[in-house]
Design a protein around this motif. Structure first.
Motif, PDB file in Angstrom:
ATOM      1  N   ILE A   1       0.844  -1.192   0.000  1.00 24.77           N
ATOM      2  CA  ILE A   1       0.000   0.000   0.000  1.00 24.77           C
ATOM      3  C   ILE A   1       0.882   1.246   0.000  1.00 24.77           C
ATOM      4  O   ILE A   1       2.012   1.224   0.488  1.00 24.77           O
ATOM      5  CB  ILE A   1      -0.963   0.012   1.213  1.00 24.77           C
ATOM      6  CG1 ILE A   1      -0.200  -0.058   2.540  1.00 24.77           C
ATOM      7  CG2 ILE A   1      -1.978  -1.122   1.103  1.00 24.77           C
ATOM      8  CD1 ILE A   1      -1.096   0.052   3.771  1.00 24.77           C
ATOM      9  N   PRO A   2       0.372   2.356  -0.558  1.00 23.63           N
ATOM     10  CA  PRO A   2       1.167   3.594  -0.593  1.00 23.63           C
ATOM     11  C   PRO A   2       1.301   4.243   0.783  1.00 23.63           C
ATOM     12  O   PRO A   2       0.617   3.876   1.740  1.00 23.63           O
ATOM     13  CB  PRO A   2       0.395   4.500  -1.557  1.00 23.63           C
ATOM     14  CG  PRO A   2      -0.914   3.861  -1.792  1.00 23.63           C
ATOM     15  CD  PRO A   2      -0.877   2.458  -1.278  1.00 23.63           C
ATOM     16  N   THR A   3       2.158   5.226   0.853  1.00 24.12           N
ATOM     17  CA  THR A   3       2.492   5.880   2.118  1.00 24.12           C
ATOM     18  C   THR A   3       1.273   6.449   2.838  1.00 24.12           C
ATOM     19  O   THR A   3       1.141   6.278   4.054  1.00 24.12           O
ATOM     20  CB  THR A   3       3.527   6.992   1.884  1.00 24.12           C
ATOM     21  OG1 THR A   3       4.706   6.415   1.305  1.00 24.12           O
ATOM     22  CG2 THR A   3       3.902   7.691   3.176  1.00 24.12           C
ATOM     23  N   ALA A   4       0.386   7.133   2.136  1.00 21.52           N
ATOM     24  CA  ALA A   4      -0.779   7.740   2.797  1.00 21.52           C
ATOM     25  C   ALA A   4      -1.647   6.683   3.468  1.00 21.52           C
ATOM     26  O   ALA A   4      -2.127   6.869   4.585  1.00 21.52           O
ATOM     27  CB  ALA A   4      -1.610   8.538   1.791  1.00 21.52           C
ATOM     28  N   HIS A   5      -1.816   5.551   2.803  1.00 19.75           N
ATOM     29  CA  HIS A   5      -2.614   4.467   3.370  1.00 19.75           C
ATOM     30  C   HIS A   5      -1.889   3.818   4.555  1.00 19.75           C
ATOM     31  O   HIS A   5      -2.509   3.481   5.554  1.00 19.75           O
ATOM     32  CB  HIS A   5      -2.921   3.420   2.297  1.00 19.75           C
ATOM     33  CG  HIS A   5      -3.842   3.929   1.229  1.00 19.75           C
ATOM     34  ND1 HIS A   5      -3.399   4.759   0.222  1.00 19.75           N
ATOM     35  CD2 HIS A   5      -5.165   3.744   1.025  1.00 19.75           C
ATOM     36  CE1 HIS A   5      -4.422   5.053  -0.569  1.00 19.75           C
ATOM     37  NE2 HIS A   5      -5.510   4.451  -0.099  1.00 19.75           N
ATOM     38  N   ALA A   6      -0.572   3.653   4.421  1.00 20.84           N
ATOM     39  CA  ALA A   6       0.216   3.094   5.524  1.00 20.84           C
ATOM     40  C   ALA A   6       0.167   4.006   6.743  1.00 20.84           C
ATOM     41  O   ALA A   6       0.039   3.538   7.878  1.00 20.84           O
ATOM     42  CB  ALA A   6       1.661   2.868   5.079  1.00 20.84           C
ATOM     43  N   ALA A   7       0.255   5.297   6.516  1.00 19.73           N
ATOM     44  CA  ALA A   7       0.189   6.255   7.621  1.00 19.73           C
ATOM     45  C   ALA A   7      -1.169   6.167   8.312  1.00 19.73           C
ATOM     46  O   ALA A   7      -1.246   6.165   9.548  1.00 19.73           O
ATOM     47  CB  ALA A   7       0.432   7.671   7.106  1.00 19.73           C
ATOM     48  N   ALA A   8      -2.238   6.075   7.542  1.00 19.26           N
ATOM     49  CA  ALA A   8      -3.579   5.945   8.123  1.00 19.26           C
ATOM     50  C   ALA A   8      -3.680   4.644   8.917  1.00 19.26           C
ATOM     51  O   ALA A   8      -4.245   4.617  10.014  1.00 19.26           O
ATOM     52  CB  ALA A   8      -4.640   5.976   7.021  1.00 19.26           C
ATOM     53  N   TYR A   9      -3.118   3.590   8.395  1.00 19.10           N
ATOM     54  CA  TYR A   9      -3.134   2.279   9.052  1.00 19.10           C
ATOM     55  C   TYR A   9      -2.437   2.347  10.411  1.00 19.10           C
ATOM     56  O   TYR A   9      -2.867   1.725  11.377  1.00 19.10           O
ATOM     57  CB  TYR A   9      -2.455   1.269   8.132  1.00 19.10           C
ATOM     58  CG  TYR A   9      -2.587  -0.174   8.550  1.00 19.10           C
ATOM     59  CD1 TYR A   9      -3.766  -0.881   8.329  1.00 19.10           C
ATOM     60  CD2 TYR A   9      -1.516  -0.852   9.125  1.00 19.10           C
ATOM     61  CE1 TYR A   9      -3.882  -2.215   8.681  1.00 19.10           C
ATOM     62  CE2 TYR A   9      -1.615  -2.181   9.482  1.00 19.10           C
ATOM     63  CZ  TYR A   9      -2.801  -2.863   9.257  1.00 19.10           C
ATOM     64  OH  TYR A   9      -2.913  -4.182   9.615  1.00 19.10           O
ATOM     65  N   LEU A  10      -1.350   3.112  10.476  1.00 20.42           N
ATOM     66  CA  LEU A  10      -0.584   3.236  11.717  1.00 20.42           C
ATOM     67  C   LEU A  10      -1.100   4.353  12.623  1.00 20.42           C
ATOM     68  O   LEU A  10      -0.636   4.506  13.744  1.00 20.42           O
ATOM     69  CB  LEU A  10       0.888   3.511  11.411  1.00 20.42           C
ATOM     70  CG  LEU A  10       1.661   2.423  10.684  1.00 20.42           C
ATOM     71  CD1 LEU A  10       3.075   2.895  10.382  1.00 20.42           C
ATOM     72  CD2 LEU A  10       1.684   1.136  11.482  1.00 20.42           C
ATOM     73  N   GLY A  11      -2.023   5.158  12.120  1.00 20.50           N
ATOM     74  CA  GLY A  11      -2.505   6.305  12.891  1.00 20.50           C
ATOM     75  C   GLY A  11      -1.501   7.441  12.884  1.00 20.50           C
ATOM     76  O   GLY A  11      -1.404   8.213  13.837  1.00 20.50           O
ATOM     77  N   SER A  12      -0.762   7.560  11.814  1.00 20.43           N
ATOM     78  CA  SER A  12       0.288   8.560  11.691  1.00 20.43           C
ATOM     79  C   SER A  12      -0.030   9.481  10.519  1.00 20.43           C
ATOM     80  O   SER A  12      -1.179   9.582  10.101  1.00 20.43           O
ATOM     81  CB  SER A  12       1.630   7.842  11.489  1.00 20.43           C
ATOM     82  OG  SER A  12       2.690   8.745  11.559  1.00 20.43           O
ATOM     83  N   SER A  13       0.985  10.140   9.989  1.00 23.89           N
ATOM     84  CA  SER A  13       0.805  11.003   8.830  1.00 23.89           C
ATOM     85  C   SER A  13       1.875  10.677   7.786  1.00 23.89           C
ATOM     86  O   SER A  13       2.946  10.162   8.136  1.00 23.89           O
ATOM     87  CB  SER A  13       0.909  12.473   9.228  1.00 23.89           C
ATOM     88  OG  SER A  13       2.249  12.800   9.524  1.00 23.89           O
ATOM     89  N   PRO A  14       1.607  10.991   6.520  1.00 22.73           N
ATOM     90  CA  PRO A  14       2.625  10.753   5.491  1.00 22.73           C
ATOM     91  C   PRO A  14       3.931  11.502   5.782  1.00 22.73           C
ATOM     92  O   PRO A  14       5.013  10.989   5.491  1.00 22.73           O
ATOM     93  CB  PRO A  14       1.965  11.268   4.208  1.00 22.73           C
ATOM     94  CG  PRO A  14       0.500  11.117   4.455  1.00 22.73           C
ATOM     95  CD  PRO A  14       0.330  11.423   5.930  1.00 22.73           C
TER      96      PRO A  14
END
Length: 102
Positions: free
Chosen positions: A30-43
């Motif tokens: 998955i791309p960075t924005a989706h990974a950040a959402a998954y982790l509760g973080s930001s791009p």
């Protein structure tokens, strides 16, 4: 020269991003924005971690960075263990983390 390339993922809410990856297998990238959402973080935080060689494992380079969902899960579980150890060490000092910090 101004670029016309837009990144629509930046305009989406965390819930929208998570909905897009719901049901994907752990082996999916998955791309960075989706990974950040998954982790509760930001791009931006993800970019910072990559520049410092921290954070979860990623694949690719430059503008094509992808994260495997199973790598994100593994990273989160390893962080959970670190947090538990940190909590135990501050508790053994006779106070809470708040007492130790401030």
């Amino acid at each position: 020269m101004q670029s016309n390339v837009q990144t629509p993922a930046l305009d989406k809410s965390r819930a929208d991003l998570l909905e897009e990856i719901a049901g994907l297998p752990p082996s999916a990238f998955i791309p960075t924005a989706h990974a950040a959402a998954y982790l509760g973080s930001s791009p931006g935080v993800m970019l910072n971690w990559r520049s410092q060689r921290r954070g979860p494992r990623y694949h690719g380079k430059n503008d094509f960075i992808r994260y495997r969902i199973s790598d994100l899960d593994l990273w989160m579980s390893s962080r959970a263990a670190e947090i538990r150890i940190d909590e135990l060490s501050t508790t053994s000092l006779g106070g809470s983390r708040r007492d130790v910090i401030g």
